[in-house]
Design a protein around this motif. Structure first.
Motif, PDB file in Angstrom:
ATOM      1  N   LEU A  33      58.323 -20.478  81.960  1.00 25.38           N
ATOM      2  CA  LEU A  33      58.368 -21.509  80.925  1.00 25.38           C
ATOM      3  C   LEU A  33      59.574 -21.326  80.008  1.00 25.38           C
ATOM      4  CD1 LEU A  33      54.622 -21.771  79.797  1.00 25.38           C
ATOM      5  CD2 LEU A  33      55.872 -23.300  81.314  1.00 25.38           C
ATOM      6  N   ARG A  34      59.822 -20.077  79.661  1.00 21.19           N
ATOM      7  CA  ARG A  34      60.965 -19.813  78.780  1.00 21.19           C
ATOM      8  C   ARG A  34      61.381 -18.355  78.892  1.00 21.19           C
ATOM      9  NH1 ARG A  34      56.557 -20.388  75.433  1.00 21.19           N
ATOM     10  NH2 ARG A  34      56.006 -18.549  74.174  1.00 21.19           N
ATOM     11  N   THR A  61      64.059  -8.677  76.472  1.00 21.31           N
ATOM     12  CA  THR A  61      63.914 -10.091  76.816  1.00 21.31           C
ATOM     13  C   THR A  61      62.436 -10.400  77.028  1.00 21.31           C
ATOM     14  OG1 THR A  61      66.084 -10.263  77.856  1.00 21.31           O
ATOM     15  CG2 THR A  61      64.434 -11.879  78.521  1.00 21.31           C
ATOM     16  N   GLU A  62      61.984 -11.486  76.408  1.00 17.83           N
ATOM     17  CA  GLU A  62      60.617 -11.964  76.596  1.00 17.83           C
ATOM     18  C   GLU A  62      60.615 -13.045  77.674  1.00 17.83           C
ATOM     19  OE1 GLU A  62      57.311 -13.347  73.484  1.00 17.83           O
ATOM     20  OE2 GLU A  62      58.742 -14.953  73.953  1.00 17.83           O
ATOM     21  N   VAL A  63      59.764 -12.865  78.676  1.00 16.03           N
ATOM     22  CA  VAL A  63      59.638 -13.836  79.766  1.00 16.03           C
ATOM     23  C   VAL A  63      58.218 -14.381  79.753  1.00 16.03           C
ATOM     24  CG1 VAL A  63      59.866 -14.261  82.231  1.00 16.03           C
ATOM     25  CG2 VAL A  63      61.303 -12.514  81.124  1.00 16.03           C
ATOM     26  N   VAL A  64      58.084 -15.676  79.576  1.00 15.59           N
ATOM     27  CA  VAL A  64      56.767 -16.315  79.557  1.00 15.59           C
ATOM     28  C   VAL A  64      56.660 -17.244  80.758  1.00 15.59           C
ATOM     29  CG1 VAL A  64      55.186 -17.810  78.280  1.00 15.59           C
ATOM     30  CG2 VAL A  64      56.643 -16.191  77.048  1.00 15.59           C
ATOM     31  N   GLY A  65      55.582 -17.084  81.523  1.00 16.48           N
ATOM     32  CA  GLY A  65      55.357 -17.929  82.692  1.00 16.48           C
ATOM     33  C   GLY A  65      53.981 -18.541  82.681  1.00 16.48           C
ATOM     34  N   GLU A 108      48.959 -18.707  80.596  1.00 15.83           N
ATOM     35  CA  GLU A 108      50.293 -18.198  80.311  1.00 15.83           C
ATOM     36  C   GLU A 108      50.292 -16.670  80.341  1.00 15.83           C
ATOM     37  OE1 GLU A 108      52.139 -19.734  76.843  1.00 15.83           O
ATOM     38  OE2 GLU A 108      51.842 -21.846  77.414  1.00 15.83           O
ATOM     39  N   VAL A 109      51.355 -16.103  80.915  1.00 17.14           N
ATOM     40  CA  VAL A 109      51.521 -14.663  81.008  1.00 17.14           C
ATOM     41  C   VAL A 109      52.864 -14.301  80.395  1.00 17.14           C
ATOM     42  CG1 VAL A 109      51.612 -12.665  82.548  1.00 17.14           C
ATOM     43  CG2 VAL A 109      50.138 -14.599  83.106  1.00 17.14           C
ATOM     44  N   CYS A 110      52.887 -13.187  79.667  1.00 19.94           N
ATOM     45  CA  CYS A 110      54.107 -12.772  78.985  1.00 19.94           C
ATOM     46  C   CYS A 110      54.497 -11.357  79.401  1.00 19.94           C
ATOM     47  CB  CYS A 110      53.893 -12.827  77.476  1.00 19.94           C
ATOM     48  SG  CYS A 110      55.309 -12.245  76.514  1.00 19.94           S
ATOM     49  N   ALA A 111      55.791 -11.138  79.598  1.00 17.36           N
ATOM     50  CA  ALA A 111      56.322  -9.814  79.904  1.00 17.36           C
ATOM     51  C   ALA A 111      57.499  -9.531  78.985  1.00 17.36           C
ATOM     52  CB  ALA A 111      56.762  -9.735  81.363  1.00 17.36           C
ATOM     53  N   LEU A 112      57.645  -8.274  78.588  1.00 20.16           N
ATOM     54  CA  LEU A 112      58.815  -7.816  77.842  1.00 20.16           C
ATOM     55  C   LEU A 112      59.582  -6.841  78.730  1.00 20.16           C
ATOM     56  CD1 LEU A 112      57.618  -7.136  74.175  1.00 20.16           C
ATOM     57  CD2 LEU A 112      59.219  -8.877  74.952  1.00 20.16           C
ATOM     58  N   ILE A 113      60.788  -7.217  79.112  1.00 20.69           N
ATOM     59  CA  ILE A 113      61.593  -6.383  79.990  1.00 20.69           C
ATOM     60  C   ILE A 113      62.936  -6.101  79.317  1.00 20.69           C
ATOM     61  CG2 ILE A 113      60.465  -7.293  82.050  1.00 20.69           C
ATOM     62  CD1 ILE A 113      62.893  -9.034  82.554  1.00 20.69           C
ATOM     63  N   GLY A 119      66.858  -6.105  78.499  1.00 19.76           N
ATOM     64  CA  GLY A 119      67.874  -7.142  78.591  1.00 19.76           C
ATOM     65  C   GLY A 119      68.705  -7.015  79.842  1.00 19.76           C
ATOM     66  N   GLN A 120      68.975  -5.770  80.276  1.00 18.63           N
ATOM     67  CA  GLN A 120      69.749  -5.555  81.482  1.00 18.63           C
ATOM     68  C   GLN A 120      69.015  -6.054  82.715  1.00 18.63           C
ATOM     69  OE1 GLN A 120      72.888  -4.560  81.732  1.00 18.63           O
ATOM     70  NE2 GLN A 120      72.795  -4.782  83.975  1.00 18.63           N
ATOM     71  N   SER A 121      67.698  -5.791  82.790  1.00 19.91           N
ATOM     72  CA  SER A 121      66.908  -6.255  83.937  1.00 19.91           C
ATOM     73  C   SER A 121      66.892  -7.778  83.990  1.00 19.91           C
ATOM     74  CB  SER A 121      65.482  -5.721  83.847  1.00 19.91           C
ATOM     75  OG  SER A 121      65.459  -4.318  83.957  1.00 19.91           O
ATOM     76  N   ALA A 122      66.742  -8.416  82.840  1.00 20.28           N
ATOM     77  CA  ALA A 122      66.724  -9.873  82.791  1.00 20.28           C
ATOM     78  C   ALA A 122      68.050 -10.448  83.262  1.00 20.28           C
ATOM     79  CB  ALA A 122      66.404 -10.345  81.377  1.00 20.28           C
ATOM     80  N   LYS A 123      69.143  -9.776  82.879  1.00 21.91           N
ATOM     81  CA  LYS A 123      70.467 -10.236  83.284  1.00 21.91           C
ATOM     82  C   LYS A 123      70.632 -10.122  84.791  1.00 21.91           C
ATOM     83  CE  LYS A 123      75.385  -9.471  82.356  1.00 21.91           C
ATOM     84  NZ  LYS A 123      76.368  -8.665  81.576  1.00 21.91           N
ATOM     85  N   GLU A 124      70.147  -9.017  85.358  1.00 25.11           N
ATOM     86  CA  GLU A 124      70.262  -8.818  86.801  1.00 25.11           C
ATOM     87  C   GLU A 124      69.411  -9.808  87.578  1.00 25.11           C
ATOM     88  OE1 GLU A 124      69.190  -4.777  87.319  1.00 25.11           O
ATOM     89  OE2 GLU A 124      71.079  -3.962  86.488  1.00 25.11           O
ATOM     90  N   LEU A 125      68.223 -10.121  87.054  1.00 19.18           N
ATOM     91  CA  LEU A 125      67.341 -11.074  87.737  1.00 19.18           C
ATOM     92  C   LEU A 125      67.813 -12.514  87.562  1.00 19.18           C
ATOM     93  CD1 LEU A 125      63.875  -9.543  86.762  1.00 19.18           C
ATOM     94  CD2 LEU A 125      64.826  -9.654  89.071  1.00 19.18           C
ATOM     95  N   ASP A 126      68.608 -12.770  86.517  1.00 26.47           N
ATOM     96  CA  ASP A 126      69.136 -14.108  86.233  1.00 26.47           C
ATOM     97  C   ASP A 126      67.997 -15.127  86.142  1.00 26.47           C
ATOM     98  OD1 ASP A 126      71.028 -16.055  85.723  1.00 26.47           O
ATOM     99  OD2 ASP A 126      71.335 -16.516  87.865  1.00 26.47           O
ATOM    100  N   LEU A 127      67.037 -14.833  85.287  1.00 24.22           N
ATOM    101  CA  LEU A 127      65.844 -15.671  85.162  1.00 24.22           C
ATOM    102  C   LEU A 127      66.120 -16.919  84.330  1.00 24.22           C
ATOM    103  CD1 LEU A 127      63.264 -12.833  84.464  1.00 24.22           C
ATOM    104  CD2 LEU A 127      63.685 -14.001  86.643  1.00 24.22           C
ATOM    105  N   LYS A 128      65.578 -18.055  84.825  1.00 21.69           N
ATOM    106  CA  LYS A 128      65.752 -19.339  84.133  1.00 21.69           C
ATOM    107  C   LYS A 128      64.426 -20.092  84.120  1.00 21.69           C
ATOM    108  CE  LYS A 128      70.529 -19.911  85.812  1.00 21.69           C
ATOM    109  NZ  LYS A 128      70.469 -18.788  86.796  1.00 21.69           N
ATOM    110  N   THR A 129      64.303 -21.011  83.184  1.00 17.80           N
ATOM    111  CA  THR A 129      63.115 -21.875  83.123  1.00 17.80           C
ATOM    112  C   THR A 129      62.947 -22.624  84.449  1.00 17.80           C
ATOM    113  OG1 THR A 129      63.357 -22.184  80.738  1.00 17.80           O
ATOM    114  CG2 THR A 129      62.030 -23.818  81.922  1.00 17.80           C
ATOM    115  N   GLY A 130      61.726 -22.597  84.972  1.00 19.46           N
ATOM    116  CA  GLY A 130      61.433 -23.276  86.229  1.00 19.46           C
ATOM    117  C   GLY A 130      61.478 -22.362  87.437  1.00 19.46           C
ATOM    118  N   ASP A 131      62.030 -21.149  87.293  1.00 21.62           N
ATOM    119  CA  ASP A 131      62.076 -20.212  88.420  1.00 21.62           C
ATOM    120  C   ASP A 131      60.666 -19.748  88.781  1.00 21.62           C
ATOM    121  OD1 ASP A 131      64.779 -20.396  88.462  1.00 21.62           O
ATOM    122  OD2 ASP A 131      65.180 -18.426  87.586  1.00 21.62           O
TER     123      ASP A 131
END
Length: 353
Positions: free
Chosen positions: A296-297, A305-309, A316-321, A323-335
């Motif tokens: 979702l965001r 980085t907070e990832v909400v899906g 809704e599920v939330c994860a805190l990972i 910043g480096q991991s988020a950059k490597e995964l290249d996560l975007k809304t809708g993924d």
């Protein structure tokens, strides 16, 4: 409402609608009918009329406050129909016996009539009146209030009590038991919600749960299986939407929580204990809980980085990972991703009712 402003809390009983097929009385209509019955009883002059009207009035009071069937009330032995330990009316027979609580006021009023001189000669049969005469009396009182016959008969009184209980927050399963119905299907017609109502109620419940714990992820469900050894226990649960989760807790915790199969519970997982993986080619891992979701965001900083899906059931599920991991995964809304967390990361809380 607080200080003239909406509180923001959604209370299901405040806005559910009743099926058009169910005949019942709204509170102001019920009040008019009660007042009509009171005036009719009090207008009696002769002793035989006072006795007859008081018997009818008493049956009306028991129907109105219990939701019982007319035949159940008319067949009661008034010397044995109340529980000696408290204000409870005993209804039904054999396997269908049930205990229906009464308010202290109604119990005291009816008891005073049954134990008074007026009922002395009819003890045991005071409630045994002609059902046809009772119905005609209801219709006559209803006419005085401009209410139709199908609004004031015994079935309508039964329905009115059911709606009244639901609107006061009584669980639908308790209403079923009080009415002596064999199935929730029969009770469900009293309480109906639109699709939008359902979504609002569920979302409000989720928000309420999150306010009670620091964990961002909460799942409500029931225990489906327990495996235990002398030290640890694995608890499997299923949420209301069919989501399967596993938790590992100590055996001491299992017994302290008094968990057993079908026990209701809430499972919580703190966001830092949740991992995020893309669904393209997720690696093998030891995490027992793997939940597929749509992002979702993504809100981040160079450090965290907070990832909400959102899962398929809307949770809704939330994860805190990092910043480096988020950059490597290249996560975007809708993924499409999977949220992973170990059974040891799950905290279980019992639901007290």
């Amino acid at each position: 409402m607080k200080d003239g402003k909406p509180s923001g809390k959604i209370c299901p009983r405040e806005f559910f609608r009743v099926s058009d097929q169910v005949r019942y009385l709204e509170p102001f209509q019920l009040r008019l009918l009660e007042e009509a019955f009171d005036a009719w009883r009090d207008a009696a002059k002769r002793s035989d009329s006072v006795l007859g009207r008081t018997r009818i009035w008493t049956v009306f009071q028991l129907l109105r406050h219990t939701g019982a069937r007319l035949g159940e009330i008319l067949s009661l032995d008034d010397t044995r129909c109340f529980d000696p330990s408290g204000p409870v009316l005993l209804l039904g027979r054999d396997e269908r016996k049930r205990r229906v609580p009464l308010s202290a006021e109604v119990f005291e009023t009816v008891s005073a009539i049954l134990e008074g001189p007026l009922a002395a000669r009819l003890r045991g049969t005071f409630l045994h009146i002609d059902p046809g005469y009772f119905r005609r009396t209801c219709y006559a009182r209803g006419k005085e209030c401009s209410l139709s016959k199908d609004q004031v008969g015994p079935n309508a009184l039964r329905n009115t009590r059911a709606v009244e209980m639901l609107r006061n927050g009584v669980p639908i399963t308790v209403v079923r038991d009080v009415l002596g119905q064999s199935s929730l299907d029969l009770t469900a017609g009293f309480q109906q919600f639109s699709e939008g109502d359902v979504q609002s109620i569920v979302n409000a419940a989720h928000r309420s749960m999150r306010k009670q714990t620091s964990a961002r992820n909460s799942f409500v469900g029931h225990v489906t299986d327990i495996r235990e050894d002398p030290i640890m226990a694995e608890v499997s649960m299923s949420t209301r939407t069919g989501l399967e989760l596993s938790a590992v807790i100590t055996s001491d915790s299992l017994h302290n929580l008094d968990l057993r199969k079908d026990s209701p519970l809430i499972a919580t997982v703190k966001a830092p204990l949740v991992n995020v993986l893309r669904v393209d080619d997720p690696p093998a891992g030891s995490a027992r809980n793997r939940l597929r979701a749509t992002i979702l965001r993504v809100t981040g900083s160079p450090v965290l980085t907070e990832v909400v899906g959102r899962l398929e059931d809307g949770t809704e599920v939330c994860a805190l990972i990092s910043g480096q991991s988020a950059k490597e995964l290249d996560l975007k809304t809708g993924d499409r991703v999977e949220f992973w967390f170990k059974a040891l990361s799950v905290v279980l809380n019992t639901i007290r009712t």
